[in-house]
Design a protein around this motif. Sequence first.
Motif, PDB file in Angstrom:
ATOM      1  N   LEU A 131       1.094  -1.426  -0.022  1.00  0.00           N
ATOM      2  CA  LEU A 131      -0.077  -0.301   0.182  1.00  0.00           C
ATOM      3  C   LEU A 131       0.591   1.169  -0.234  1.00  0.00           C
ATOM      4  O   LEU A 131       1.712   1.250   0.516  1.00  0.00           O
ATOM      5  CB  LEU A 131      -0.849  -0.361   1.268  1.00  0.00           C
ATOM      6  CG  LEU A 131      -1.984   1.052   1.112  1.00  0.00           C
ATOM      7  CD1 LEU A 131      -3.077   0.686   0.164  1.00  0.00           C
ATOM      8  CD2 LEU A 131      -2.881   0.923   2.827  1.00  0.00           C
ATOM      9  N   ILE A 132       1.067   1.793  -1.498  1.00  0.00           N
ATOM     10  CA  ILE A 132       1.167   3.536  -0.874  1.00  0.00           C
ATOM     11  C   ILE A 132       1.189   4.826  -1.723  1.00  0.00           C
ATOM     12  O   ILE A 132      -0.006   4.580  -2.042  1.00  0.00           O
ATOM     13  CB  ILE A 132       3.028   3.132  -2.271  1.00  0.00           C
ATOM     14  CG1 ILE A 132       3.400   1.162  -2.473  1.00  0.00           C
ATOM     15  CG2 ILE A 132       3.296   3.644  -3.096  1.00  0.00           C
ATOM     16  CD1 ILE A 132       4.594   1.797  -1.881  1.00  0.00           C
ATOM     17  N   ASP A 133       1.469   5.136  -1.067  1.00  0.00           N
ATOM     18  CA  ASP A 133       0.881   7.322  -0.787  1.00  0.00           C
ATOM     19  C   ASP A 133       1.190   7.573  -2.354  1.00  0.00           C
ATOM     20  O   ASP A 133       1.977   8.263  -1.936  1.00  0.00           O
ATOM     21  CB  ASP A 133       0.496   7.180   0.342  1.00  0.00           C
ATOM     22  CG  ASP A 133       0.526   9.087   0.009  1.00  0.00           C
ATOM     23  OD1 ASP A 133       0.660   9.890  -0.765  1.00  0.00           O
ATOM     24  OD2 ASP A 133       0.257   9.644   1.454  1.00  0.00           O
ATOM     25  N   PRO A 134       1.157   7.536  -3.251  1.00  0.00           N
ATOM     26  CA  PRO A 134       1.451   8.167  -3.937  1.00  0.00           C
ATOM     27  C   PRO A 134       1.693   9.442  -3.694  1.00  0.00           C
ATOM     28  O   PRO A 134       2.668  10.383  -4.939  1.00  0.00           O
ATOM     29  CB  PRO A 134      -0.220   8.839  -5.015  1.00  0.00           C
ATOM     30  CG  PRO A 134      -0.638   8.325  -4.763  1.00  0.00           C
ATOM     31  CD  PRO A 134      -0.202   7.575  -2.950  1.00  0.00           C
ATOM     32  N   GLU A 135       1.494  10.601  -2.698  1.00  0.00           N
ATOM     33  CA  GLU A 135       2.481  11.947  -2.798  1.00  0.00           C
ATOM     34  C   GLU A 135       3.169  12.291  -1.955  1.00  0.00           C
ATOM     35  O   GLU A 135       4.065  12.578  -2.751  1.00  0.00           O
ATOM     36  CB  GLU A 135       1.562  12.593  -1.652  1.00  0.00           C
ATOM     37  CG  GLU A 135      -0.260  13.138  -2.555  1.00  0.00           C
ATOM     38  CD  GLU A 135      -0.925  14.353  -1.245  1.00  0.00           C
ATOM     39  OE1 GLU A 135       0.183  14.440  -0.166  1.00  0.00           O
ATOM     40  OE2 GLU A 135      -1.713  14.313  -1.577  1.00  0.00           O
ATOM     41  N   THR A 136       3.362  10.964  -1.437  1.00  0.00           N
ATOM     42  CA  THR A 136       4.931  10.391  -0.746  1.00  0.00           C
ATOM     43  C   THR A 136       5.675   9.887  -1.371  1.00  0.00           C
ATOM     44  O   THR A 136       6.668   9.712  -0.821  1.00  0.00           O
ATOM     45  CB  THR A 136       4.560  10.357   0.893  1.00  0.00           C
ATOM     46  OG1 THR A 136       3.764   9.181   0.691  1.00  0.00           O
ATOM     47  CG2 THR A 136       3.868  11.392   1.856  1.00  0.00           C
ATOM     48  N   GLY A 137       5.503   8.575  -1.715  1.00  0.00           N
ATOM     49  CA  GLY A 137       6.059   7.543  -2.469  1.00  0.00           C
ATOM     50  C   GLY A 137       6.333   6.264  -2.028  1.00  0.00           C
ATOM     51  O   GLY A 137       7.393   5.492  -2.288  1.00  0.00           O
TER      52      GLY A 137
END
Length: 93
Positions: free
Chosen positions: A30-36
Amino acid sequence: MSEEREMETGRCFVCKREFTYDPREVITFLIDPETGVPPGFSVLGTMRPAKPEAVARSTDEPLCPDCLDMAERYTDQLNAPPPRWESWPPNGN
């Protein structure tokens, strides 16, 4: 009737190489696209409470078999038993 597997093509989260995978069997993060990085991690690698909005915008990113194999080998090296040294002076002399 034979069961046909549904295959997808995507980019590995680690090496960015495209590969074909079965979405029911691939390892994902699970990856947050804003922080990577995964929600709850800082860019410095420290843990922090995951914000609900970061979890909501996060997506599952696949990991290719080569990167998974490399990670497993690295884990095995970290958990290897310590080396054994012969006693000095050698026994029998």
